[in-house]
Design a protein around this motif. Structure first.
Motif, PDB file in Angstrom:
ATOM      1  N   UNK A  14      34.298 -30.404 -36.031  1.00 36.52           N
ATOM      2  CA  UNK A  14      35.092 -30.725 -37.213  1.00 36.52           C
ATOM      3  C   UNK A  14      35.977 -29.537 -37.572  1.00 36.52           C
ATOM      4  N   UNK A  15      37.309 -29.736 -37.587  1.00 42.28           N
ATOM      5  CA  UNK A  15      38.197 -28.637 -37.966  1.00 42.28           C
ATOM      6  C   UNK A  15      38.211 -28.447 -39.482  1.00 42.28           C
ATOM      7  N   UNK A  16      38.889 -27.408 -39.921  1.00 41.72           N
ATOM      8  CA  UNK A  16      39.115 -27.238 -41.355  1.00 41.72           C
ATOM      9  C   UNK A  16      39.943 -28.424 -41.838  1.00 41.72           C
ATOM     10  N   UNK A  17      39.718 -28.844 -43.081  1.00 44.25           N
ATOM     11  CA  UNK A  17      40.351 -30.071 -43.590  1.00 44.25           C
ATOM     12  C   UNK A  17      41.319 -29.735 -44.717  1.00 44.25           C
ATOM     13  N   UNK A  18      42.569 -30.155 -44.554  1.00 42.12           N
ATOM     14  CA  UNK A  18      43.577 -29.981 -45.603  1.00 42.12           C
ATOM     15  C   UNK A  18      43.305 -30.978 -46.731  1.00 42.12           C
ATOM     16  N   UNK A  19      43.597 -30.610 -47.976  1.00 44.21           N
ATOM     17  CA  UNK A  19      43.450 -31.553 -49.089  1.00 44.21           C
ATOM     18  C   UNK A  19      44.247 -32.845 -48.863  1.00 44.21           C
ATOM     19  N   UNK A  20      45.406 -32.716 -48.208  1.00 42.94           N
ATOM     20  CA  UNK A  20      46.229 -33.891 -47.906  1.00 42.94           C
ATOM     21  C   UNK A  20      45.451 -34.914 -47.080  1.00 42.94           C
ATOM     22  N   UNK A  21      44.675 -34.446 -46.102  1.00 39.73           N
ATOM     23  CA  UNK A  21      43.884 -35.350 -45.265  1.00 39.73           C
ATOM     24  C   UNK A  21      42.821 -36.064 -46.095  1.00 39.73           C
ATOM     25  N   UNK A  22      42.178 -35.351 -46.988  1.00 40.23           N
ATOM     26  CA  UNK A  22      41.168 -35.981 -47.864  1.00 40.23           C
ATOM     27  C   UNK A  22      41.806 -37.045 -48.756  1.00 40.23           C
ATOM     28  N   UNK A  23      42.987 -36.733 -49.278  1.00 36.44           N
ATOM     29  CA  UNK A  23      43.700 -37.695 -50.128  1.00 36.44           C
ATOM     30  C   UNK A  23      44.067 -38.941 -49.333  1.00 36.44           C
ATOM     31  N   UNK A  24      44.603 -38.753 -48.129  1.00 34.34           N
ATOM     32  CA  UNK A  24      44.996 -39.902 -47.300  1.00 34.34           C
ATOM     33  C   UNK A  24      43.778 -40.721 -46.872  1.00 34.34           C
ATOM     34  N   UNK A  25      42.649 -40.059 -46.608  1.00 30.66           N
ATOM     35  CA  UNK A  25      41.414 -40.771 -46.258  1.00 30.66           C
ATOM     36  C   UNK A  25      41.035 -41.705 -47.407  1.00 30.66           C
ATOM     37  N   UNK A  26      41.080 -41.199 -48.619  1.00 32.59           N
ATOM     38  CA  UNK A  26      40.711 -42.001 -49.792  1.00 32.59           C
ATOM     39  C   UNK A  26      41.718 -43.125 -50.048  1.00 32.59           C
ATOM     40  N   UNK A  27      43.006 -42.863 -49.802  1.00 31.96           N
ATOM     41  CA  UNK A  27      44.050 -43.862 -50.060  1.00 31.96           C
ATOM     42  C   UNK A  27      44.132 -44.940 -48.984  1.00 31.96           C
ATOM     43  N   UNK A  28      43.883 -44.577 -47.750  1.00 34.76           N
ATOM     44  CA  UNK A  28      44.177 -45.479 -46.630  1.00 34.76           C
ATOM     45  C   UNK A  28      42.958 -46.158 -46.025  1.00 34.76           C
ATOM     46  N   UNK A  73      45.035 -32.438 -40.548  1.00 38.70           N
ATOM     47  CA  UNK A  73      46.200 -32.450 -41.425  1.00 38.70           C
ATOM     48  C   UNK A  73      46.353 -33.736 -42.227  1.00 38.70           C
ATOM     49  N   UNK A  74      46.113 -34.882 -41.558  1.00 41.93           N
ATOM     50  CA  UNK A  74      46.345 -36.148 -42.241  1.00 41.93           C
ATOM     51  C   UNK A  74      45.521 -37.241 -41.584  1.00 41.93           C
ATOM     52  N   UNK A  75      45.447 -38.366 -42.254  1.00 40.27           N
ATOM     53  CA  UNK A  75      44.788 -39.567 -41.738  1.00 40.27           C
ATOM     54  C   UNK A  75      45.818 -40.676 -41.805  1.00 40.27           C
ATOM     55  N   UNK A  76      46.110 -41.281 -40.655  1.00 41.01           N
ATOM     56  CA  UNK A  76      47.118 -42.333 -40.557  1.00 41.01           C
ATOM     57  C   UNK A  76      46.472 -43.662 -40.230  1.00 41.01           C
ATOM     58  N   UNK A  77      47.176 -44.754 -40.548  1.00 40.76           N
ATOM     59  CA  UNK A  77      46.786 -46.067 -40.059  1.00 40.76           C
ATOM     60  C   UNK A  77      47.261 -46.151 -38.614  1.00 40.76           C
TER      61      UNK A  77
END
Length: 130
Positions: A14-28, A73-77
């Motif tokens: 598991x790499x370090x996690x950007x806050x943006x990735x956590x936000x996108x995980x919750x949103x998407x 960095x991010x979580x995409x669909x």
């Protein structure tokens, strides 16, 4: 150990996690489990259009984890866009966009640079220098 096996071992950490990735995980996603748990269950995939160090796909939500420079960095669909050539990352939110169709990001509305390179072609809009 082969290069492929070594690469898969590197990708399993598991790499370090950007806050943006956590936000996108919750949103998407339904986010009924922690992002870290989903990461460990995700499979390494090839996502060259994402211009990332590597990517993992969490199949239950069809969520694509994008890692670049040692950070998640991010979580995409994963909606099929990754199979297309010519996509670039938004300069603000790291979502994938089509530079021919969009001069602003459809996700965050950020204006994109007039010239972008997808790895195969360079797109220049509005008559900019070539």
């Amino acid at each position: 150990m082969s290069v492929n096996q070594q690469q898969n071992l590197d990708q399993s950490h598991l790499p370090r996690i950007k806050p943006h990735a956590r936000t996108r995980w919750a949103e998407r996603t339904p986010a009924d489990r922690p992002l870290e748990v989903a990461w460990r269950q995700a499979q390494p995939v090839d996502a060259p259009a994402a211009r990332c160090s590597y990517a993992r796909l969490y199949q239950p939500y069809d969520a694509l984890f994008i890692v670049r420079d040692g950070w998640l960095r991010t979580v995409l669909h994963n909606d099929g866009r990754l199979e297309k050539d010519g996509l670039v990352l938004c300069t603000t939110c790291d979502d994938l966009i089509d530079p021919i169709m969009h001069d602003t990001c459809p996700t965050c509305d950020a204006e994109q640079p007039a010239s972008q390179t997808s790895g195969r072609i360079t797109i220049t809009r509005r008559g900019g220098d070539r």
